[in-house]
Design a protein around this motif. Structure first.
Motif, PDB file in Angstrom:
ATOM      1  N   LEU A 144      -2.051  -0.111 -13.697  1.00 15.92           N
ATOM      2  CA  LEU A 144      -1.379  -1.272 -13.615  1.00 15.92           C
ATOM      3  C   LEU A 144      -0.303  -1.542 -12.441  1.00 15.92           C
ATOM      4  CD1 LEU A 144      -1.578  -4.325 -14.894  1.00 15.92           C
ATOM      5  CD2 LEU A 144       0.679  -3.593 -16.339  1.00 15.92           C
ATOM      6  N   VAL A 145       0.731  -0.618 -12.489  1.00 11.17           N
ATOM      7  CA  VAL A 145       1.591  -0.871 -11.704  1.00 11.17           C
ATOM      8  C   VAL A 145       1.309  -0.478 -10.096  1.00 11.17           C
ATOM      9  CG1 VAL A 145       3.909   0.285 -10.896  1.00 11.17           C
ATOM     10  CG2 VAL A 145       3.675  -0.215 -13.249  1.00 11.17           C
ATOM     11  N   SER A 146       0.357   0.613 -10.047  1.00 13.10           N
ATOM     12  CA  SER A 146      -0.117   0.874  -8.730  1.00 13.10           C
ATOM     13  C   SER A 146      -0.994  -0.117  -8.212  1.00 13.10           C
ATOM     14  CB  SER A 146      -0.811   2.303  -8.573  1.00 13.10           C
ATOM     15  OG  SER A 146      -2.137   1.999  -9.617  1.00 13.10           O
ATOM     16  N   SER A 147      -1.815  -0.746  -8.888  1.00 13.77           N
ATOM     17  CA  SER A 147      -2.798  -1.756  -8.281  1.00 13.77           C
ATOM     18  C   SER A 147      -1.815  -2.922  -7.868  1.00 13.77           C
ATOM     19  CB  SER A 147      -3.897  -1.850  -9.267  1.00 13.77           C
ATOM     20  OG  SER A 147      -3.227  -2.415 -10.498  1.00 13.77           O
ATOM     21  N   VAL A 148      -0.820  -3.278  -8.594  1.00 13.65           N
ATOM     22  CA  VAL A 148      -0.386  -4.533  -8.565  1.00 13.65           C
ATOM     23  C   VAL A 148       0.793  -4.430  -7.220  1.00 13.65           C
ATOM     24  CG1 VAL A 148       1.612  -6.228  -9.539  1.00 13.65           C
ATOM     25  CG2 VAL A 148      -0.300  -5.710 -10.973  1.00 13.65           C
ATOM     26  N   VAL A 149       1.380  -3.239  -7.254  1.00 20.09           N
ATOM     27  CA  VAL A 149       2.231  -3.137  -6.035  1.00 20.09           C
ATOM     28  C   VAL A 149       1.575  -3.012  -4.903  1.00 20.09           C
ATOM     29  CG1 VAL A 149       3.927  -1.203  -5.177  1.00 20.09           C
ATOM     30  CG2 VAL A 149       4.061  -1.814  -7.421  1.00 20.09           C
ATOM     31  N   LEU A 150       0.250  -2.323  -5.004  1.00 19.27           N
ATOM     32  CA  LEU A 150      -0.442  -2.244  -3.669  1.00 19.27           C
ATOM     33  C   LEU A 150      -1.221  -3.860  -3.110  1.00 19.27           C
ATOM     34  CD1 LEU A 150      -2.436   0.955  -3.997  1.00 19.27           C
ATOM     35  CD2 LEU A 150      -0.507   0.568  -2.716  1.00 19.27           C
ATOM     36  N   VAL A 151      -1.186  -4.500  -4.307  1.00 19.74           N
ATOM     37  CA  VAL A 151      -1.707  -6.015  -3.746  1.00 19.74           C
ATOM     38  C   VAL A 151      -0.476  -6.713  -3.140  1.00 19.74           C
ATOM     39  CG1 VAL A 151      -2.142  -8.227  -4.625  1.00 19.74           C
ATOM     40  CG2 VAL A 151      -3.427  -6.098  -5.531  1.00 19.74           C
TER      41      VAL A 151
END
Length: 540
Positions: free
Chosen positions: A464-471
């Motif tokens: 969750l965190v990695s995908s949202v931060v990368l977006v």
């Protein structure tokens, strides 16, 4: 503003009464269905799962209605019209994704859970940590998906009413948000399901009508259609070949792989799709409903070829971009064209009908998303984490209704600032978050005996965190002309979809959290889950 846009606004003005009447009739009918269903909703099973009374065909239609969103109808048509072959990859990805859902998730999930995805995880893992993580993930994925629907609504209604500017789009977003909250709080899953069934039928019929009219213009010769689309695209033969959008450089090629991963793996982790498996009485019916959904969705995505290439051939790239730079209005513009053209009664009628269908699509999907996220908050976070199971069904349902209002408000505020983004691209981001955070945990929980609570929380939060931060730090948010904040640049991640990094990371963290954990998995519980997942014995 192009002459075509002015003509469209004028045409819409002449037939404004017709357009508003069609919209009003549909909203009135669906609200009527919702009120009727609300009277049938007696307990939590009715509110969350529609009383588990739907047949395979009904649920297949409802799943299709949930899945064929504004992104599918508006965003994909626009992507194909502007990017040709590369835009059609969205259609392929969305369709292939159903095979993953059917083969790996649908039946075991229906057998193992009750109302939400977290029910499956909590069966053999520690309740509070996994329900907290799953609830947070469900809400984030739902909000990403809701944004896409809001963007579609803003583009559609401002096109129809001939109004321009961000203020008008923001007002439309707010109105859609209010209606979706009414659907969920009044009708629950029963009302939402019936609205989705009605909408799926309308969408298939509307898409079929446009497809027939487009093919008829080219004497039922797809080759002529594709040739005309290539000629008017300004790109020549490369419009029909791979690489126009994703073959420019190495980054765009990696972006394509990332997008494909997100689309193919994301469906099996989408919360609003997963809860649909709980609305049927048995696993056999769940499997049958997915089979129906594959057939209906497959037919729809095949027809998006005619929508996208038809818009490129008949409307033309310049007119589409002048109306909406991201291509979200390509399908309504095509409907107007094949109905007789801008300013004609036939064009206005077909434009109004197709736009009413698209609006129906948006309302049905946002209702499903809001229900999934509010149910997860009430059932997982409130009832089982905060109240530790000491809450009545009536209290839980009341909490879900309050959560629907809050989530609707958040989606409205965020949607007001995302009106410049392509709806299909936004949905692809939701798919990436779902595939990164939810799918690894579901698969590990169902199929890996050693999986632990630490593995589940590491996987969900990590994905969750990695995908949202990368977006947040990608060109989607800043650094490009079509970014959320076009005038600023704080991006350092080069891809527009994070799937290629965040999905493997979600799976890796699930494995790492498990092997580093000292927790001893409950072997007996896993055996029970395995038997239940495979046979349905003891399922609710």
């Amino acid at each position: 503003m192009s002459p075509h846009t002015i003509t469209l606004a004028a045409g819409a003005g002449e037939h404004r009464t017709l357009i508003v009447t069609l919209f009003s009739v549909f909203v009135a009918i669906t609200l009527g269905i919702t009120v009727w269903a609300g009277r049938q909703t007696k307990d939590a099973t009715d509110f969350y799962a529609g009383g588990r009374t739907f047949t395979g065909f009904q649920n297949g239609l409802a799943i299709s209605g949930d899945y064929m969103s504004a992104a599918s109808f508006l965003g994909i048509a626009g992507s194909i019209a502007l990017a040709g072959y590369d835009g059609f990859l969205y259609s392929i990805g969305f369709l292939v994704a159903w095979l993953v859902a059917l083969l790996l998730v649908a039946e075991p999930l229906r057998n193992s859970g009750r109302f939400t995805m977290a029910d499956v995880l909590a069966y053999r893992l520690r309740q509070r940590p996994v329900r907290t993580a799953a609830g947070a993930s469900t809400i984030v994925v739902s909000i990403f998906y809701l944004l896409a629907q809001m963007v579609g609504a803003g583009a559609l209604v401002t096109l129809l009413l001939g109004v321009h500017g961000d203020g008008a789009k923001k007002l439309v977003v707010a109105l859609v948000g209010v209606v979706m909250v009414l659907y969920v709080t009044i009708g629950g899953m029963k009302g939402t399901t019936w609205v989705q069934i009605v909408k799926a039928v309308l969408l298939i019929l509307g898409t079929l009508l446009i497809t027939v009219l487009v093919l008829n213009k080219y004497h039922w010769n797809p080759s002529s259609l594709l040739g005309a689309a290539a000629d008017r695209s300004g790109k020549g033969s490369s419009f029909l070949e791979p690489g126009l959008k994703y073959g420019i450089n190495t980054t765009s090629k990696i972006n394509f792989i990332s997008l494909g991963l997100a689309l193919v793996l994301g469906t099996a982790g989408l919360p609003h799709i997963l809860v649909r498996f709980y609305t049927v009485p048995t696993a056999k019916v769940a499997r049958k409903s997915v089979n129906w959904a594959i057939g209906i969705i497959g037919a729809f995505y095949l027809m998006t070829i005619a929508l996208g290439f038809g818009a490129a051939a008949l409307v033309g790239r310049d007119a589409i971009v002048a109306s909406d730079a991201t291509g979200n209005t390509a399908a309504p513009l095509l409907a107007e064209n094949v109905g007789g053209g801008a300013g004609t009664t036939g064009g206005a009628i077909l434009l109004a009908v197709i736009s009413a269908v698209a609006f129906a699509t948006i309302l049905a999907v946002v209702a499903g998303l809001t229900l999934a996220s509010s149910a997860s908050f009430a059932h997982d976070l409130w009832a089982n984490v905060i109240k530790r199971g000491k809450v009545s069904e009536k209290g839980e349902v009341a909490t879900a209704k309050v959560a629907a209002v809050v989530i609707g408000a958040v989606a409205i505020v965020l949607g007001m600032y995302a009106t410049k983004l392509n709806a299909a691209a936004l949905v692809a981001l939701a798919f990436a978050v779902a595939a990164s955070a939810n799918l690894p945990t579901i698969l590990y929980s169902l199929y890996w005996k050693r999986f632990t609570t630490s593995g589940a929380t590491w996987s969900i939060y990590g994905g969750l965190v990695s995908s949202v931060v990368l977006v947040i730090f990608s060109p989607v948010v800043s650094g490009a002309e079509d970014s959320l904040f076009a005038g600023r640049d704080f991006h350092w991640f080069p891809l527009t979809n994070p799937g290629i990094v965040s999905i493997p990371l979600g799976f890796f963290l699930g494995w790492l959290g498990t092997v580093l954990s000292r927790e001893q998995p409950d072997a007996e519980k896993y055996k029970e889950l395995e038997v239940r997942a495979l046979t349905g014995a003891g399922a609710h």
